[in-house]
Write an enzyme that holds these catalytic residues in place. Structure first.
Site, PDB file in Angstrom:
ATOM      1  N   TYR A 127      49.787  37.757   4.470  1.00  0.00           N
ATOM      2  CA  TYR A 127      50.399  37.681   3.142  1.00  0.00           C
ATOM      3  C   TYR A 127      50.873  36.249   2.851  1.00  0.00           C
ATOM      4  O   TYR A 127      50.529  35.674   1.815  1.00  0.00           O
ATOM      5  CB  TYR A 127      51.560  38.666   3.087  1.00  0.00           C
ATOM      6  CG  TYR A 127      52.272  38.758   1.762  1.00  0.00           C
ATOM      7  CD1 TYR A 127      51.689  39.419   0.683  1.00  0.00           C
ATOM      8  CD2 TYR A 127      53.539  38.209   1.584  1.00  0.00           C
ATOM      9  CE1 TYR A 127      52.356  39.533  -0.533  1.00  0.00           C
ATOM     10  CE2 TYR A 127      54.214  38.322   0.376  1.00  0.00           C
ATOM     11  CZ  TYR A 127      53.617  38.982  -0.677  1.00  0.00           C
ATOM     12  OH  TYR A 127      54.287  39.091  -1.885  1.00  0.00           O
ATOM     13  N   ASP A 128      51.654  35.685   3.790  1.00  0.00           N
ATOM     14  CA  ASP A 128      52.242  34.358   3.551  1.00  0.00           C
ATOM     15  C   ASP A 128      51.156  33.298   3.376  1.00  0.00           C
ATOM     16  O   ASP A 128      51.161  32.521   2.417  1.00  0.00           O
ATOM     17  CB  ASP A 128      53.124  33.925   4.736  1.00  0.00           C
ATOM     18  CG  ASP A 128      54.258  34.891   5.030  1.00  0.00           C
ATOM     19  OD1 ASP A 128      54.285  35.976   4.426  1.00  0.00           O
ATOM     20  OD2 ASP A 128      55.109  34.567   5.875  1.00  0.00           O
ATOM     21  N   VAL A 158      65.446  47.671  -0.443  1.00  0.00           N
ATOM     22  CA  VAL A 158      66.214  48.328  -1.507  1.00  0.00           C
ATOM     23  C   VAL A 158      65.753  49.779  -1.671  1.00  0.00           C
ATOM     24  O   VAL A 158      66.571  50.711  -1.705  1.00  0.00           O
ATOM     25  CB  VAL A 158      66.092  47.553  -2.842  1.00  0.00           C
ATOM     26  CG1 VAL A 158      66.755  48.328  -3.970  1.00  0.00           C
ATOM     27  CG2 VAL A 158      66.718  46.171  -2.713  1.00  0.00           C
ATOM     28  N   SER A 159      64.431  49.986  -1.722  1.00  0.00           N
ATOM     29  CA  SER A 159      63.934  51.361  -1.890  1.00  0.00           C
ATOM     30  C   SER A 159      64.237  52.206  -0.654  1.00  0.00           C
ATOM     31  O   SER A 159      64.588  53.385  -0.764  1.00  0.00           O
ATOM     32  CB  SER A 159      62.442  51.353  -2.210  1.00  0.00           C
ATOM     33  OG  SER A 159      61.756  50.453  -1.391  1.00  0.00           O
TER      34      SER A 159
HETATM   35  P1  NAD Z   1      52.996  46.448  -5.962  1.00  0.00           P
HETATM   36  O1  NAD Z   1      52.415  46.775  -4.627  1.00  0.00           O
HETATM   37  O2  NAD Z   1      53.844  47.449  -6.631  1.00  0.00           O
HETATM   38  O3  NAD Z   1      51.845  46.051  -6.978  1.00  0.00           O
HETATM   39  C1  NAD Z   1      50.640  45.443  -6.591  1.00  0.00           C
HETATM   40  C2  NAD Z   1      49.533  46.039  -7.444  1.00  0.00           C
HETATM   41  O4  NAD Z   1      48.297  45.403  -7.100  1.00  0.00           O
HETATM   42  C3  NAD Z   1      49.339  47.534  -7.204  1.00  0.00           C
HETATM   43  O5  NAD Z   1      49.207  48.203  -8.424  1.00  0.00           O
HETATM   44  C4  NAD Z   1      48.064  47.609  -6.368  1.00  0.00           C
HETATM   45  O6  NAD Z   1      47.374  48.830  -6.508  1.00  0.00           O
HETATM   46  C5  NAD Z   1      47.297  46.413  -6.913  1.00  0.00           C
HETATM   47  N1  NAD Z   1      46.306  45.869  -5.979  1.00  0.00           N
HETATM   48  C6  NAD Z   1      46.482  45.567  -4.674  1.00  0.00           C
HETATM   49  N2  NAD Z   1      45.347  45.074  -4.150  1.00  0.00           N
HETATM   50  C7  NAD Z   1      44.426  45.059  -5.169  1.00  0.00           C
HETATM   51  C8  NAD Z   1      43.071  44.668  -5.255  1.00  0.00           C
HETATM   52  N3  NAD Z   1      42.416  44.197  -4.197  1.00  0.00           N
HETATM   53  N4  NAD Z   1      42.439  44.803  -6.452  1.00  0.00           N
HETATM   54  C9  NAD Z   1      43.096  45.296  -7.535  1.00  0.00           C
HETATM   55  N5  NAD Z   1      44.390  45.689  -7.498  1.00  0.00           N
HETATM   56  C10 NAD Z   1      45.044  45.569  -6.332  1.00  0.00           C
HETATM   57  O7  NAD Z   1      53.775  45.075  -5.770  1.00  0.00           O
HETATM   58  P2  NAD Z   1      54.724  44.294  -6.778  1.00  0.00           P
HETATM   59  O8  NAD Z   1      56.071  44.259  -6.182  1.00  0.00           O
HETATM   60  O9  NAD Z   1      54.548  44.778  -8.155  1.00  0.00           O
HETATM   61  O10 NAD Z   1      54.126  42.823  -6.652  1.00  0.00           O
HETATM   62  C11 NAD Z   1      53.265  42.288  -7.635  1.00  0.00           C
HETATM   63  C12 NAD Z   1      52.937  40.842  -7.278  1.00  0.00           C
HETATM   64  O11 NAD Z   1      54.129  40.070  -7.180  1.00  0.00           O
HETATM   65  C13 NAD Z   1      52.210  40.709  -5.937  1.00  0.00           C
HETATM   66  O12 NAD Z   1      51.222  39.709  -6.058  1.00  0.00           O
HETATM   67  C14 NAD Z   1      53.301  40.233  -5.002  1.00  0.00           C
HETATM   68  O13 NAD Z   1      52.785  39.450  -3.946  1.00  0.00           O
HETATM   69  C15 NAD Z   1      54.189  39.421  -5.927  1.00  0.00           C
HETATM   70  N6  NAD Z   1      55.576  39.372  -5.428  1.00  0.00           N
HETATM   71  C16 NAD Z   1      56.398  40.459  -5.547  1.00  0.00           C
HETATM   72  C17 NAD Z   1      57.694  40.397  -5.032  1.00  0.00           C
HETATM   73  C18 NAD Z   1      58.658  41.536  -5.153  1.00  0.00           C
HETATM   74  O14 NAD Z   1      59.787  41.433  -4.659  1.00  0.00           O
HETATM   75  N7  NAD Z   1      58.312  42.636  -5.805  1.00  0.00           N
HETATM   76  C19 NAD Z   1      58.131  39.223  -4.402  1.00  0.00           C
HETATM   77  C20 NAD Z   1      57.258  38.158  -4.282  1.00  0.00           C
HETATM   78  C21 NAD Z   1      55.984  38.232  -4.818  1.00  0.00           C
HETATM   79  N1  UDP Z   2      65.141  45.799   6.217  1.00  0.00           N
HETATM   80  C1  UDP Z   2      66.120  46.605   6.802  1.00  0.00           C
HETATM   81  N2  UDP Z   2      65.992  47.943   6.703  1.00  0.00           N
HETATM   82  C2  UDP Z   2      64.968  48.553   6.058  1.00  0.00           C
HETATM   83  C3  UDP Z   2      63.976  47.741   5.446  1.00  0.00           C
HETATM   84  C4  UDP Z   2      64.098  46.368   5.560  1.00  0.00           C
HETATM   85  O1  UDP Z   2      67.080  46.094   7.398  1.00  0.00           O
HETATM   86  O2  UDP Z   2      64.947  49.797   6.029  1.00  0.00           O
HETATM   87  C5  UDP Z   2      65.291  44.326   6.282  1.00  0.00           C
HETATM   88  C6  UDP Z   2      64.044  43.557   6.714  1.00  0.00           C
HETATM   89  O3  UDP Z   2      63.986  43.466   8.117  1.00  0.00           O
HETATM   90  C7  UDP Z   2      64.300  42.209   6.052  1.00  0.00           C
HETATM   91  C8  UDP Z   2      65.032  42.574   4.743  1.00  0.00           C
HETATM   92  O4  UDP Z   2      65.571  43.878   4.959  1.00  0.00           O
HETATM   93  O5  UDP Z   2      65.144  41.423   6.839  1.00  0.00           O
HETATM   94  C9  UDP Z   2      64.158  42.581   3.513  1.00  0.00           C
HETATM   95  O6  UDP Z   2      63.021  43.368   3.791  1.00  0.00           O
HETATM   96  P1  UDP Z   2      61.897  43.684   2.708  1.00  0.00           P
HETATM   97  O7  UDP Z   2      60.780  44.361   3.441  1.00  0.00           O
HETATM   98  O8  UDP Z   2      62.490  44.382   1.556  1.00  0.00           O
HETATM   99  O9  UDP Z   2      61.435  42.256   2.170  1.00  0.00           O
HETATM  100  P2  UDP Z   2      60.988  40.877   2.865  1.00  0.00           P
HETATM  101  O10 UDP Z   2      61.301  40.921   4.334  1.00  0.00           O
HETATM  102  O11 UDP Z   2      59.542  40.759   2.596  1.00  0.00           O
HETATM  103  O12 UDP Z   2      61.816  39.870   2.169  1.00  0.00           O
END
Ligand code: NAD
Ligand code: UDP
Length: 314
Positions: free
Chosen positions: A149-150, A192-193
């Protein structure tokens, strides 16, 4: 472009958490929207209110395959975002980031569209500079379980800037910090979820590690406002969009249980490898270039999110 300010928008990943909120905003302002998604983590229910609208179209498509559509703006969000989902098939995640962005930039170039990339604070890795300004180049493990991902997002950013340099493609690169709100998937493993779902089910809240690691949580409406302002601006970025309020994971757990049931237990589980210890955006650039700052404090955003989970997931 159709007439002044009414664009034809392509939203990749539009059935997901952030994409569906973005589509709500675009549809509410009278624009045309084509949503493209493979439904890996997205759901049609997120878009049900627009299904019969003439300005809305839904295409099942995987961004790792090329597509040709006439659009003015491409909001490129397609990519799983939660560690559980992006680690499910890490090779596919890397393909989605690289090939997906390559295909969308190719499309942007051919049709002369502006492309916004949803990049991430993960490009900073486990940061040695705190808080993180856009100029910080990050500390990312190339071979760990988060690398698909990163590093995927890092090469996606690189592709954007090479398309800008080589082909004058209009790009907007947004580095999104942890965002939360209604429509997060209950089972997506994000903190959060997870905490809200656990608390609503009367289960202990699972803190990974000692809970002293920090994150900065942005409410989804604030985030989408920043995204729209960036697309409309003349700033290519990269630009941080996030809420600089920084909380330890233990503090987050306390806030969630205070709102749902203060008697719930907090239990510790092992910290996943490469889990960043701290994260907080510097958002001076967003203020300067977009006149954007987040408005919704964590406690208020959590309340709105908890209310949504109560109605939609129980
Ligand atoms: P999400 O998983 O809810 O949404 C991603 C969407 O992309 C989904 O609808 C999934 O079905 C679709 N998808 C995945 N792979 C695909 C593919 N190969 N072809 C077509 N569709 C595809 O995630 P999100 O939280 O809504 O994130 C959306 C974007 O924002 C992502 O690119 C994510 O990396 C970026 N982002 C989100 C967060 C966050 O905290 N939510 C933080 C940093 C970056
Ligand atoms: N985390 C946690 N309990 C959980 C899910 C996540 O303590 O049930 C921690 C996780 O290890 C990380 C932080 O919460 O340090 C945020 O995790 P998340 O997966 O939401 O996002 P990201 O690590 O990608 O920022």
């Amino acid at each position: 472009m159709k007439n002044n300010q009414q664009y034809r928008n392509l939203v990749t990943g539009g059935a997901g958490f952030l994409g569906s909120h973005l589509i709500d905003r675009l549809m509410e302002s009278g624009e045309e929207v084509i949503c493209l998604d493979n439904y890996f983590t997205g759901r049609k229910e997120n878009l049900s209110q627009w299904m019969n609208n003439k300005r809305f179209e839904l295409i099942r498509h995987d961004v790792t395959e090329p597509i040709r559509i006439e659009v003015d703006r491409i909001w490129h969000l397609a990519c799983p975002a939660s560690p559980v989902h992006y680690q499910f098939n890490p090779i596919k995640t890397a393909k989605t980031s690289f090939l997906g962005t390559y295909n969308m930039l190719g499309l942007a170039r051919r049709v002369g569209a502006r492309l916004l990339l949803a990049s991430t604070s993960e490009v900073y890795g486990d940061p040695e500079v705190h808080p993180q300004p856009e100029s910080y180049r990050g500390c990312v493990n190339t071979i760990g379980i988060r690398s698909c991902y990163d590093e995927g997002k890092r090469i996606a950013e690189t592709l954007c800037f090479d398309y800008q340099r080589m082909h004058s493609t209009e790009i907007r690169v947004m580095r999104i910090f942890n965002t939360y709100g209604p429509r997060m998937l209950a089972n997506d493993g994000r903190v959060v979820s997870n905490f809200i779902t656990q608390a609503l089910q009367g289960e202990p809240l699972t803190i990974y590690g000692d809970g002293r690691q920090t994150r900065s949580f942005c409410y989804v409406n604030d985030l989408i406002e920043g995204m729209i302002r960036l697309m409309n601006s003349d700033c290519s970025g990269p630009i941080n969009i996030g809420n600089p309020g920084e909380f330890t994971i233990r503090q987050l757990a306390e806030l969630v249980r205070k709102q749902i049931n203060p008697n719930l237990k907090l239990i510790n589980k092992p910290l996943p490898s490469d889990d960043p210890m701290q994260r907080k955006p510097v958002i001076d650039l967003a203020l300067d270039k977009l006149n954007w700052t987040p408005k919704i404090p964590l406690e208020q955003g959590l309340k709105q999110t908890i209310d949504w989970f109560k109605t939609n997931t129980l």
